[in-house]
Every structure is written in structure tokens, then in C-alpha cells.
Scaffold this active site. Structure first.
Site, PDB file in Angstrom:
ATOM      1  N   SER A 144       0.849  -1.184   0.000  1.00 27.31           N
ATOM      2  CA  SER A 144       0.000   0.000   0.000  1.00 27.31           C
ATOM      3  C   SER A 144       0.885   1.235   0.000  1.00 27.31           C
ATOM      4  O   SER A 144       1.987   1.208   0.576  1.00 27.31           O
ATOM      5  CB  SER A 144      -0.906   0.019   1.239  1.00 27.31           C
ATOM      6  OG  SER A 144      -1.559   1.276   1.372  1.00 27.31           O
ATOM      7  N   TYR A 157      -1.133  -0.276  10.607  1.00 26.28           N
ATOM      8  CA  TYR A 157      -1.333  -0.675   9.214  1.00 26.28           C
ATOM      9  C   TYR A 157      -0.177  -0.194   8.341  1.00 26.28           C
ATOM     10  O   TYR A 157       0.393  -0.959   7.558  1.00 26.28           O
ATOM     11  CB  TYR A 157      -2.654  -0.108   8.690  1.00 26.28           C
ATOM     12  CG  TYR A 157      -2.927  -0.406   7.225  1.00 26.28           C
ATOM     13  CD1 TYR A 157      -3.410  -1.657   6.841  1.00 26.28           C
ATOM     14  CD2 TYR A 157      -2.710   0.559   6.242  1.00 26.28           C
ATOM     15  CE1 TYR A 157      -3.669  -1.934   5.498  1.00 26.28           C
ATOM     16  CE2 TYR A 157      -2.964   0.288   4.912  1.00 26.28           C
ATOM     17  CZ  TYR A 157      -3.445  -0.960   4.546  1.00 26.28           C
ATOM     18  OH  TYR A 157      -3.697  -1.230   3.222  1.00 26.28           O
TER      19      TYR A 157
END
Length: 258
Positions: A144, A157
Site C-alpha cells: 500500500s 497498518y
């Protein structure tokens, strides 16, 4: 072998019953791969497997939670017993819940780290013996842009995705001697069930699009196409890399031109 095809190759795609994972499944099948679908929800795995088999595709399904070591071993056993080979591993399974970084519990930190990083690391290692047997082996990790720049996703995250992408570099180097290529794809906002709620906020979506030079969010198929390329023989000299699929979001800098 056609370098722009996946014919004759077998791929495991984790977290693959919806969103980017499902798009990768469909892309791989259309490129003539044999695909093993995986997700935690047994009903979703079974329904998608039957649906794709009815269309004539060569597909298997295994319901298992990749965040659990015993479940990961269950996946390995399934592939060994039912197929006996593996050429491509796509570590797509992931999860997130946003909070200010000082509000995560230890349990939440461990959950996000386990699902987004440790699961991919351990599954890659467990499947290494099978991947070594392939002459066209590739691992593709779904990272990501949150692992590279601040997007408000919180530390757990973002840190897990950063670890996943650095793991990609390390394994790309270490496993080159086995002719196993390891790469990653780092998407920005992509229209999936996971992001749909956030993107329903018109003001927020406009801000995302404003910060994306292409001016829109990605479609899952656009991410899947890059994953497929990294799995193909056509990308045979690419390893240890992370390719951003982000409409130049991470390259924008100060957006005066918008």
C-alpha cells in the site's frame, strides 16, 4: 512458453473472494492460469469456486485464515495433495481499521501486523519448497502507498505494509538463487467493498481525487493487471521491487497544478 501468458502456471491468491483479490483471480484465469482461491469465509470461497468452474475455468478453493499458522499449513497441505505444484503466490489478504495512532490496543496492533505482514511472510516461507520446484516462480505481495507516505491510516497498518514491502526487497535478493522473483504492488485508493464506505463521503472522495494527478480512484482490474505482469515470464528480470499503482499520488508533491 508465451511470456505474456500464465498458461501452465498455478497460482495461490489469498483474500481473493472480493475486491482486488477477486479481480486478480479473474485476470489470472483469463490468462489461462490454474488458480487456488483463498479466504476465511467458507461460503464465499465455495460459491466463487463453483461459479468460476461453471464458466470452464481451472480453479480450486480453500477456506483458511492466513493469520493463523495452522491454517497456513492447511493451505500448503491442500496444494500439495490436490495439485502438487505452485508457481505463483499472491499475498493479497489484508485488513485495516483507522484510529489515531495513540488509540490502538496491543491486541489491535498485533492483529494488523499479523494479517498484513506476518501472514505473507510465513506463507511465503511455508510454500518455498513448492516454489523452488517451479522454473517460473513468482511471489507478488500487495502492499500500500500507506507504507511509504502518510495517508491517515494509523501506525500499525502503515508499519505493517512498510514491513511487507521491505520483506519483498529482502526475499527478492535472497531467493533469486532459486529463480524465484519477489515483487510488490502498492495501490492507492481503489474502488472495493473495503473502501466503498469512505468513498461515499463526497467531500472526502473529491479530496482523494484532487491529490491524484490522474483525477480518480483506481479500479480493481487496474491493480490486477500489474500483479499479472509481475507474475508473467515477461517480467523475468524484475525482482525485489515495489510498483505503485497510484495515479502518481506519491509523486505529486505540492499540488498547485490542480
Amino acid at each position: 512458453m508465451n511470456k505474456w501468458s500464465l498458461k501452465g502456471l498455478t497460482a495461490l491468491i489469498t483474500g481473493s473472494t472480493k475486491g482486488i483479490g477477486k479481480a486478480i483471480v479473474e485476470e489470472f484465469l483469463n490468462l489461462s492460469a490454474t488458480v487456488v482461491i483463498n479466504a476465511r469465509n467458507e461460503k464465499e470461497v465455495s460459491e466463487l469456486t463453483v461459479q468460476l468452474r461453471d464458466k470452464g475455468f481451472d480453479v480450486y478453493g480453500i477456506a483458511a485464515d492466513v493469520s493463523d499458522e495452522q491454517e497456513r499449513r492447511k493451505i500448503v497441505d491442500f496444494i500439495q495433495q490436490n495439485i502438487g505444484k505452485l508457481d505463483i503466490l499472491v499475498n493479497n489478504a489484508g485488513t485495516n481499521f483507522r484510529k489515531p495512532s495513540d488509540q490502538y490496543t496491543t491486541e489491535e496492533i498485533m492483529q494488523l501486523t499479523n494479517v498484513n505482514y506476518i501472514a505473507a511472510y510465513r506463507l511465503s516461507v511455508l510454500l518455498l519448497p513448492l516454489l523452488k520446484q517451479s522454473s517460473n516462480a513468482a511471489v507478488v505481495n500487495i502492499g500500500s502507498v500507506a507504507g511509504q507516505v502518510f495517508i491517515g491510516s494509523g501506525v500499525p497498518y502503515s508499519a505493517a505494509k512498510a514491513a511487507l514491502m521491505h520483506m519483498t526487497t529482502i526475499l527478492g535478493i535472497e531467493w533469486a538463487k532459486y529463480s524465484i522473483r519477489v515483487n510488490a504492488v502498492a495501490p492507492w485508493y481503489t474502488l472495493t467493498p473495503h473502501t466503498a464506505k469512505a468513498l461515499e463521503n463526497v467531500q472526502y472522495r473529491q479530496q482523494v481525487e484532487f491529490l491524484t494527478p490522474i483525477g480518480r480512484v483506481a479500479q480493481p482490474e487496474e491493480v490486477a493487471a500489474v500483479v499479472a505482469f509481475l507474475a508473467m515470464p515477461a517480467s523475468s528480470f524484475i525482482t525485489g521491487q515495489t510498483i505503485n499503482v497510484d495515479g502518481a499520488f506519491t509523486k505529486l508533491g505540492f499540488p498547485l497544478h490542480r
